[in-house]
Design an enzyme around this catalytic site. Sequence first.
Site, PDB file in Angstrom:
ATOM      1  N   GLU A 446       9.020  -4.088  -2.166  1.00 45.14           N
ATOM      2  CA  GLU A 446       8.408  -5.421  -2.757  1.00 45.14           C
ATOM      3  C   GLU A 446       7.918  -5.091  -4.276  1.00 45.14           C
ATOM      4  O   GLU A 446       7.476  -3.892  -4.244  1.00 45.14           O
ATOM      5  CB  GLU A 446       7.281  -5.762  -1.755  1.00 45.14           C
ATOM      6  CG  GLU A 446       6.744  -7.164  -2.029  1.00 45.14           C
ATOM      7  CD  GLU A 446       5.742  -7.427  -3.219  1.00 45.14           C
ATOM      8  OE1 GLU A 446       5.836  -8.333  -3.693  1.00 45.14           O
ATOM      9  OE2 GLU A 446       4.918  -6.580  -3.198  1.00 45.14           O
ATOM     10  N   ASP A 519       2.812  -1.840  -0.415  1.00 46.88           N
ATOM     11  CA  ASP A 519       1.693  -1.229  -0.774  1.00 46.88           C
ATOM     12  C   ASP A 519       0.549  -1.278   0.457  1.00 46.88           C
ATOM     13  O   ASP A 519       0.873  -1.939   1.275  1.00 46.88           O
ATOM     14  CB  ASP A 519       0.915  -2.033  -1.973  1.00 46.88           C
ATOM     15  CG  ASP A 519       1.384  -1.759  -3.152  1.00 46.88           C
ATOM     16  OD1 ASP A 519       2.141  -0.323  -3.381  1.00 46.88           O
ATOM     17  OD2 ASP A 519       1.539  -2.379  -4.306  1.00 46.88           O
ATOM     18  N   ASP A 521      -2.046  -2.112   0.795  1.00 44.81           N
ATOM     19  CA  ASP A 521      -3.333  -3.104   0.594  1.00 44.81           C
ATOM     20  C   ASP A 521      -2.920  -4.620   1.197  1.00 44.81           C
ATOM     21  O   ASP A 521      -2.204  -4.813   1.841  1.00 44.81           O
ATOM     22  CB  ASP A 521      -3.500  -3.395  -1.038  1.00 44.81           C
ATOM     23  CG  ASP A 521      -2.355  -4.035  -1.563  1.00 44.81           C
ATOM     24  OD1 ASP A 521      -1.289  -4.207  -0.914  1.00 44.81           O
ATOM     25  OD2 ASP A 521      -2.255  -3.920  -2.925  1.00 44.81           O
ATOM     26  N   ASP A 523      -1.880  -7.418   0.032  1.00 46.65           N
ATOM     27  CA  ASP A 523      -0.721  -7.957  -0.242  1.00 46.65           C
ATOM     28  C   ASP A 523       0.349  -7.286   0.511  1.00 46.65           C
ATOM     29  O   ASP A 523       1.261  -8.187   0.989  1.00 46.65           O
ATOM     30  CB  ASP A 523      -0.607  -8.143  -1.729  1.00 46.65           C
ATOM     31  CG  ASP A 523      -1.351  -8.860  -2.439  1.00 46.65           C
ATOM     32  OD1 ASP A 523      -2.063  -9.872  -1.871  1.00 46.65           O
ATOM     33  OD2 ASP A 523      -1.695  -8.569  -3.689  1.00 46.65           O
TER      34      ASP A 523
END
Length: 659
Positions: A446, A519, A521, A523
């Site tokens: 991504e 990631d 996190d 998102d």
Amino acid sequence: MSDETMQEELKKEQEWEDSVTQTEHEYGGSEIQVLEGLEAVRKRPGMYIGSTSSSGLHHLVYEIVDNAIDEALAGYCKHITVDILPGDVIKVTDDGRGVPVDIQPQTGRPALEVVYTVLHAGGKFGGGGYKVSGGLHGVGGSVVNALSEWMEVRVHKNGSIYEVKFSRGNMTQEMTVVGKTDRTGTEVVFKPDPEMFTDTTVYDYDILHTRMREEAFLNAGLHITITDQRGEEPVSDAMCYEGGIREFVTYLNTNKTPLHEQVIYMAGQKDDAMAEVAFQYNDSYNETILSFANNVHTPEGGMHEDGFKRALTNVLNAYGKKMKLLKDDDKVSGEDCREGLCCIISVKLTEAQFEGQTKAKLGNSEIRTLVNAVVTDKLTEFLEENPAIGKAILDKALTASRAREAARKARESVRRKTGLEGGQMPEKLQDCNERDPSLCEIYIVEGDSAGGSAIQGRDSRFQAILSMWGKMLNVEKARADKIYGNDKLYPMIVALGAGIGDEFDIEKLRYHKIIIMADADVDGAHIRTLLLTFFFRYMRPLIEKGYVYSAVPPLYKLTRGKTVRVAYSDPERDAISAEMRGDNPSVKIDISRFKGLGEMDPHELWETTMDPERRTLRRITLDDAVKADQIFTVLMGEEVEPRKEWIEKNAQYAVNIDI
Ligand code: TSJ
């Protein structure tokens, strides 16, 4: 089982046999029975609880709770409590009759002692290819005891409180009366042994909560209360569903628009098997079928699901003909009949046979006959009595059938326009040189800059990169025709090469490792969830075969002078930092947090996340995918509020790992 696992198992088996031979010289008579029994569990814990990772740790709780649920099924227990105490100690109580305390003639010991020290034949995961059904009282008690640093059991019965204590399966206190009581019931407290659970001994409240909610839905009228007492404020949920699996369906349809108000429910039994089905259609395009055998989730389906699907298709076609909703030769397919279906199937039987890759598929063919008969009879009757609902369901199936035809045309037109049939790969794919799928990997990355680093950092001989950016389609809200037309999903389908849905053909798959790199996190979690949901819905065999992985990027970079190291978790960061510091507390270690994949240079990304020699990959299980899917089916429908809650909760988590 892979060859290595098999070798490993055989080695353990040999070691175990060696140790038993030794034991025989040292002990005599009945003691051996007890010793051998629980030693076997500690030698090969995986055979009894599946694994010693986090999943096995949680399994201990299910084993104990299952015994209390058996007591509830026998009609003697109404309330079960599960507490996570400080130190990740588990306490389970029920208000049943209490485990028997009288002396057993065969052993001369109280039943209460025997239940926890004698391993019952087979064990849940033993006995060759089949998992033996639950419902054998006390089977789990001894397994959990063997794998606990300590365990205490208190039984309220006959006006007295009886207590026994154990350490790693050995009795440290014989049964003793420790007080008086005016109630009956069983209380079990245990601390999982960190020597056995080397990955983690920390319980996840959400995992236990979800499973206990499931148990409460599956056992109508049973009260289950779960409490997490580890934090400053206890977190607790008291659950009881008088409507049983009907309420389970309502719960799963929470954020959906139902096609008809009433949940359709049917039940029946034959010999000592019983089947229950509840379902309700919503206006989405997906099918959600959750099936259970003896309260155990069967994500791979099996005979109970097959029986239901056949009956549903047959009944709807017959009804459509009879009511002239279907023209002479018209038919609706099974898939058409299940569009927007939300369904729970629960069967109970004495000798459940669990098959399949993960022992998560029910193999008893008599259950297919039973479910088929129950649904055929009762659904036909229900539709006769509720023609408005019958028409709504048939209309939905007919619309699905037309949409499927439109999707086929859309697919063909896309193929013609792009000429992708001729083996041409999408622009967003940087392919690898190797052609043997079993040696090829594809990283789905991504973000623009992360994609760029991955392309430069990879080993192009066998690693392909597919970059994705921008918002991905939520497949929960789209039909197959939208998916073929989608600019994110279509290139991925072409790159993987195996098609989707009914047409999916794993033989055509171009990579045997599909690695999601996002990631660490919120998102990233969102992207992972969307991708998993897509694979779960349209390429399920990928997950069943274990071809889907999540890359694990590092969280921290530790620098001391010229030495640089990375850590993938907080405990690892602390351990490495201590190691780098050595005996000198005044040495300065610089610790920085990786903000995301995008800020790593190609070399860093290769070293930490992509090099097969050094990276960590997490294999995605069917269970992970089911959970991802449920995040959508339960939380991520049209309603904004639950979605906000989910993101806030996960953002909270992100803040926590920041500290
Ligand atoms: F796993 C376990 F064994 F540790 C355990 C057992 C844990 C918990 C929380 C509960 C139980 C349990 C067992 N609750 N209730 C019972 N019931 C019996 O074992 C029982 C009681 C009476 C009779 C009888 O025939 O009178 C028979 C049984 C099997």
